[in-house]
Design a protein around this motif. Structure first.
Motif, PDB file in Angstrom:
ATOM      1  N   VAL A  91       6.262  13.632  -0.967  1.00 56.28           N
ATOM      2  CA  VAL A  91       6.682  12.231  -0.693  1.00 56.28           C
ATOM      3  C   VAL A  91       5.501  11.419  -0.283  1.00 56.28           C
ATOM      4  CG1 VAL A  91       8.853  13.241   0.209  1.00 56.28           C
ATOM      5  CG2 VAL A  91       7.127  13.092   1.844  1.00 56.28           C
ATOM      6  N   ALA A  92       5.748   9.951  -0.155  1.00 54.85           N
ATOM      7  CA  ALA A  92       5.103   9.099   0.321  1.00 54.85           C
ATOM      8  C   ALA A  92       5.411   7.944   0.727  1.00 54.85           C
ATOM      9  CB  ALA A  92       4.197   8.695  -1.005  1.00 54.85           C
ATOM     10  N   ALA A 139       0.766  -1.223   0.058  1.00 54.30           N
ATOM     11  CA  ALA A 139       0.100  -0.137   0.144  1.00 54.30           C
ATOM     12  C   ALA A 139       0.760   1.372  -0.084  1.00 54.30           C
ATOM     13  CB  ALA A 139      -0.869  -0.022   1.239  1.00 54.30           C
ATOM     14  N   LEU A 140       0.438   2.079  -0.636  1.00 56.37           N
ATOM     15  CA  LEU A 140       1.024   3.387  -0.601  1.00 56.37           C
ATOM     16  C   LEU A 140       0.226   4.387   0.203  1.00 56.37           C
ATOM     17  CD1 LEU A 140       1.655   4.643  -4.393  1.00 56.37           C
ATOM     18  CD2 LEU A 140       3.519   4.325  -2.652  1.00 56.37           C
ATOM     19  N   HIS A 141       0.913   5.031   1.222  1.00 57.08           N
ATOM     20  CA  HIS A 141       0.262   6.024   1.966  1.00 57.08           C
ATOM     21  C   HIS A 141       0.769   7.454   1.942  1.00 57.08           C
ATOM     22  CE1 HIS A 141      -1.792   3.182   4.883  1.00 57.08           C
ATOM     23  NE2 HIS A 141      -0.857   2.098   4.244  1.00 57.08           N
ATOM     24  N   GLN A 142      -0.158   8.336   2.091  1.00 51.45           N
ATOM     25  CA  GLN A 142       0.385   9.935   1.970  1.00 51.45           C
ATOM     26  C   GLN A 142      -0.614  10.732   2.961  1.00 51.45           C
ATOM     27  OE1 GLN A 142      -0.136  12.207  -1.437  1.00 51.45           O
ATOM     28  NE2 GLN A 142       2.191  12.655  -1.615  1.00 51.45           N
ATOM     29  N   GLY A 143       0.019  11.473   3.862  1.00 52.38           N
ATOM     30  CA  GLY A 143      -0.837  12.217   4.842  1.00 52.38           C
ATOM     31  C   GLY A 143      -0.418  13.753   4.024  1.00 52.38           C
ATOM     32  N   PRO A 144      -1.294  14.457   4.637  1.00 54.55           N
ATOM     33  CA  PRO A 144      -1.397  16.074   4.227  1.00 54.55           C
ATOM     34  C   PRO A 144       0.203  16.459   4.183  1.00 54.55           C
ATOM     35  CG  PRO A 144      -2.714  16.028   6.311  1.00 54.55           C
ATOM     36  CD  PRO A 144      -2.177  14.301   5.979  1.00 54.55           C
ATOM     37  N   LEU A 145       0.876  16.469   5.188  1.00 54.70           N
ATOM     38  CA  LEU A 145       2.121  16.896   5.386  1.00 54.70           C
ATOM     39  C   LEU A 145       3.054  16.194   4.425  1.00 54.70           C
ATOM     40  CD1 LEU A 145       3.478  18.897   7.178  1.00 54.70           C
ATOM     41  CD2 LEU A 145       4.456  17.265   8.624  1.00 54.70           C
ATOM     42  N   GLN A 174       8.720   8.252   3.563  1.00 58.92           N
ATOM     43  CA  GLN A 174       9.154   9.210   2.833  1.00 58.92           C
ATOM     44  C   GLN A 174      10.113   9.097   1.581  1.00 58.92           C
ATOM     45  OE1 GLN A 174      10.729  10.930   6.227  1.00 58.92           O
ATOM     46  NE2 GLN A 174       8.594  11.193   7.198  1.00 58.92           N
ATOM     47  N   ALA A 175       9.520   8.222   0.661  1.00 60.06           N
ATOM     48  CA  ALA A 175      10.140   8.351  -0.383  1.00 60.06           C
ATOM     49  C   ALA A 175       9.729   9.285  -1.413  1.00 60.06           C
ATOM     50  CB  ALA A 175      10.199   6.758  -1.097  1.00 60.06           C
ATOM     51  N   GLY A 176      10.128   9.666  -2.410  1.00 58.99           N
ATOM     52  CA  GLY A 176       9.750  10.569  -3.218  1.00 58.99           C
ATOM     53  C   GLY A 176       8.680  10.124  -4.144  1.00 58.99           C
ATOM     54  N   LEU A 177       7.712  10.783  -4.471  1.00 63.63           N
ATOM     55  CA  LEU A 177       6.297  10.405  -4.853  1.00 63.63           C
ATOM     56  C   LEU A 177       6.549   9.634  -6.202  1.00 63.63           C
ATOM     57  CD1 LEU A 177       3.440  10.361  -4.564  1.00 63.63           C
ATOM     58  CD2 LEU A 177       3.362  12.601  -5.569  1.00 63.63           C
ATOM     59  N   ASP A 178       7.322  10.091  -7.060  1.00 64.15           N
ATOM     60  CA  ASP A 178       7.477   9.543  -8.446  1.00 64.15           C
ATOM     61  C   ASP A 178       8.384   8.147  -8.207  1.00 64.15           C
ATOM     62  OD1 ASP A 178       6.408  11.647  -9.742  1.00 64.15           O
ATOM     63  OD2 ASP A 178       7.991  12.622  -9.702  1.00 64.15           O
ATOM     64  N   GLU A 179       9.334   8.264  -7.144  1.00 60.86           N
ATOM     65  CA  GLU A 179       9.984   7.044  -6.965  1.00 60.86           C
ATOM     66  C   GLU A 179       9.234   6.091  -6.445  1.00 60.86           C
ATOM     67  OE1 GLU A 179      11.126  10.029  -6.044  1.00 60.86           O
ATOM     68  OE2 GLU A 179      12.999  10.226  -6.820  1.00 60.86           O
ATOM     69  N   ALA A 180       8.325   6.472  -5.365  1.00 57.54           N
ATOM     70  CA  ALA A 180       7.230   5.547  -4.673  1.00 57.54           C
ATOM     71  C   ALA A 180       6.501   4.915  -5.476  1.00 57.54           C
ATOM     72  CB  ALA A 180       6.669   6.277  -3.322  1.00 57.54           C
ATOM     73  N   ARG A 181       5.802   5.705  -6.596  1.00 51.10           N
ATOM     74  CA  ARG A 181       4.849   5.359  -7.461  1.00 51.10           C
ATOM     75  C   ARG A 181       5.448   4.293  -8.429  1.00 51.10           C
ATOM     76  NH1 ARG A 181       2.253  10.047 -10.179  1.00 51.10           N
ATOM     77  NH2 ARG A 181       1.530  10.480  -8.533  1.00 51.10           N
ATOM     78  N   GLY A 182       6.828   4.504  -8.601  1.00 53.96           N
ATOM     79  CA  GLY A 182       7.526   3.720  -9.568  1.00 53.96           C
ATOM     80  C   GLY A 182       7.771   2.244  -8.947  1.00 53.96           C
TER      81      GLY A 182
END
Lengths: 170, 521
Positions: free
Chosen positions: B433-434, B421-427, B451-459
């Motif tokens: 990051v995610a 699962a990918l999680h991301q809060g408002p901060l 806190q991986a970068g969003l694109d890296e996490a998504r990849g």
């Protein structure tokens, strides 16, 4: 506030039934109104002069703040329901949810141990059901609430068939 | 319990007594298990008697004499009923290993029949509590992937029988076909090769340098200062239970961790430990769901690490210390020990430079060893850790490292990924990051990439699903020695030689049957 979605691009999400808002409203009412009423009791008792403590400002502030939070949560419900989505891909099921705290989950078909369908009293009245997937991990909290009953049954059969085809050990 | 003579070609020549024979546990076992009950009965009825005997008073007072026969009879009946219960329990407990199942029947009022598939074995433990050890008995625990109680618990067998049964179960589970020409031949125990041991001095050192000790010292200093300031010494009195509890806790760790040795055999990893109560665990190949190497700041000066694992049968670490010790793959060890344990768990590291990659995971910063860390924009979320929080992937596993002071490296084999699962809060969204959470079976390790970068996490989310899918397809059988394919060449990606990352130890690679590599279960 327009937020950037965290889920992978290019996915057509299936949304859950808008009627699920009603279910959430009932849950909200049961949870929050009871809390607010209970927290308001000291205010009533203080106003009646039966209690000397707590002071009036405290007796007003606590239920008021709770009420504001509850109303805020109430206003969020329709958006939260709209944010729930799922997508069947070739090898896994994607589930997303949340607005402020977003979550996107992937459950491989081969990893599913069993599928539950639950129907609560309010859901039954609206013809909805909740689908829950279980893997070997207790951390997999994969639920799709607010599915129309027919869609829930279809999805369950579909998942079971796909799971069998791709079954892997632990 | 360690007379493991490496026999030539051991696991391929094969099992056991005639199939389907029902066996009973050792007749003494209910007494060994229920000695507390017997002792209680003895104490209850014998205490008064002995006290009078010691004090030289008449054994029975005059007015008591009329009631004495009743009392004696009552005590006798309780004793007889208890012993009869023991004997019946023993008589009705039978087990059998046949046709790919181990079956246990037990109970005489409430009958229970249980069977567990051999190829679903997640771990086999042989446990010897002190009393059982004195009598040369042992308990055998057979774990399947149900993170609750053990699937099959046989208490007690004679030590040799327990080892024999373990060898049989493992041979069957591994897919070794019984040899019809030698039906009477017992399954020889798989040869094993010692990998490492933890010297007692290092164990004691690790206990002295634990976080618990840190708080003991802080608490002690606080107590001394407090007593000097307040001139009140009475509260030391209240510290006594705390001291007793701490002593018990240290003793527990020492008793459990004493004489820890790890060995490798074709049946998997063997762990042995214990001072008074000894335990021998066998983890068949590929049963480790996730692994964590951790180092606290106090351990850094000696370069010590601890390894914990998730194994499906062991379950979550609860309040009981047993699971905690069972899920510890290495209580305390130096870097070479860590590397050799990693080599056992992950025979094919899936990277050309395993030593460098894993070392970077343990101690590295930034991008060395191919790690991808939190992007610079996210540094405010983890001012210390952002240069370490990151991930790296090899062909066979995902490595997640975190922590600047409390260093951690989590390794999840691709084919063990359950869901993600990918999680991301408002901060986190503010910094783009995610978090990525990998779900694994219950245990001490909970892999989370923070806190991986969003694109890296998504990849990674996408790539990891694909990799896990591939790894699952490659995994053909739960039976790790079974000759599934006619030749290893038929496998999609044959990994014939298990590669040892930075291997200062172990030499079993060439002695293992060659077809073990690709289809570990």
């Amino acid at each position: 506030m327009r937020t950037e979605a965290i889920d992978p691009p290019g996915i057509t999400w299936q949304r859950v039934s808008p009627k699920y808002v009603t279910v959430r409203l009932v849950q909200w009412a049961i949870g929050n109104l009871v809390t607010v009423v209970v927290l308001s009791l000291p205010l009533v008792l203080v106003l009646l002069g039966w209690w000397r403590w707590p002071p009036l400002w405290l007796a007003i502030t606590v239920p008021a703040v709770t009420l504001v939070l509850a109303i805020w949560r109430l206003l969020l419900i329709p958006r939260q329901v709209r944010a729930i989505g799922y997508a069947e891909r070739d090898d896994d099921l994607l589930i997303r949810g949340g607005i402020f705290f977003q979550r996107t989950m992937t459950v491989p078909y081969g990893r599913m141990q069993y599928v539950d369908i639950g129907v609560g009293p309010v859901e039954r009245g609206l013809g909805l059901c909740t689908l829950k997937l279980h893997t070997a991990s207790p951390g997999t909290n994969a639920t799709i609430p607010g599915l129309p009953a027919a869609e829930g049954a279809r999805l369950r059969e579909q998942l079971a068939a796909r799971g069998e085809a791709r079954l892997a050990g632990l | 319990m360690t007379s493991n003579v490496p026999e030539a070609g051991a696991p391929t020549a094969v099992p056991v007594a005639p199939d389907g024979e029902w066996l009973r546990v050792h007749p003494a076992s209910p007494f060994v298990r229920g000695w507390v009950a017997l002792a209680a009965i003895g104490f209850f009825f014998g205490r008064d008697f002995f006290e009078r005997l010691l004090q030289g008073r008449p054994l029975f007072e005059e007015d008591f004499a009329g009631r004495a026969p009743w009392l004696v009879a009552g005590g006798g009946i309780v004793l007889v009923v208890t012993v009869l219960g023991f004997i019946l329990t023993w008589y009705f407990t039978k087990y059998q290993v046949a046709e790919g199942y181990v079956r246990v029947n037990s109970g005489f009022l409430f009958r229970q029949q249980r069977q567990a598939r051999l190829d679903r074995v997640q771990a086999i433990d042989i446990v010897q509590p002190l009393l059982a050890r004195i009598f040369g008995l042992a308990e055998l625990k057979f774990e399947v992937a149900d993170a609750g109680e053990s699937a099959v618990k046989l208490a007690y067998l004679r030590m040799d029988d327990a080892r024999q049964l373990r060898a049989t179960i493992l041979a069957r589970a591994a897919g070794v076909v019984p040899d019809p020409s030698r039906p009477q031949g017992a399954a020889p125990e798989a040869p094993e090769y010692p990998v490492l041991s933890v010297p007692p001095s290092r164990l004691i050192g690790s206990l002295l340098l634990s976080e618990q000790s840190f708080f003991v010292v802080v608490g002690g200093i606080a107590a001394v200062i407090l007593s000097a300031v307040t001139d009140n010494r009475s509260f030391f009195f209240y510290l006594i239970p705390a001291v007793l509890g701490l002593a018990a806790s240290y003793w527990g760790f020492f008793n459990k961790g004493y004489n820890f040795t790890a060995a490798i055999s074709p049946d998997g990893i063997r762990l042995r430990y214990g001072l008074l109560d000894t335990q021998a665990q066998t983890l068949p190949p590929g049963r480790v769901q996730a692994l964590k190497v951790a180092q606290s700041p106090l351990w850094r000066m000696f370069g010590w690490y601890r390894i914990q694992v998730n194994v499906a049968g062991y379950g979550a670490v609860g309040s009981n210390g047993e699971t905690a010790s069972r899920t510890t793959l290495l209580p305390v060890g130096k870097l070479p020990d860590v590397m050799s344990m990693l080599a056992l768990v992950l025979p094919d590291p899936g990277t050309p430079e395993p030593g460098r990659t894993f070392a970077a995971g343990l101690t590295g910063l930034d991008s060395d060893g191919g790690f991808v860390t939190t992007p610079h924009r996210g540094r405010f979320l983890a001012p210390l850790g952002w240069r370490r929080n990151g991930f790296a992937t090899t062909d066979t596993a995902l490595l997640i490292r975190s922590g600047r002071w409390w260093r951690e490296l989590v390794v999840v084999p691709h084919q063990r990924t359950q869901s993600m699962a990918l999680h991301q809060g408002p901060l986190a969204r503010r910094f783009r990051v995610a978090d990525l959470v990998l779900h694994t079976t219950a245990g001490p390790v909970s892999p989370r990439l923070t806190q991986a970068g969003l694109d890296e996490a998504r990849g990674l989310f996408d790539a990891q699903s694909a990799r896990a899918r591939l790894a699952r397809k490659r995994q053909t059988s739960e039976q790790w020695l079974a000759t599934v394919a006619p030749a290893p060449v038929a496998e999609p990606a044959p990994v014939i030689e298990p590669v040892e990352p930075a291997s200062p130890v172990v030499g079993p690679a060439e002695t293992r049957p060659p077809q073990e590599g690709p289809q570990r279960g």
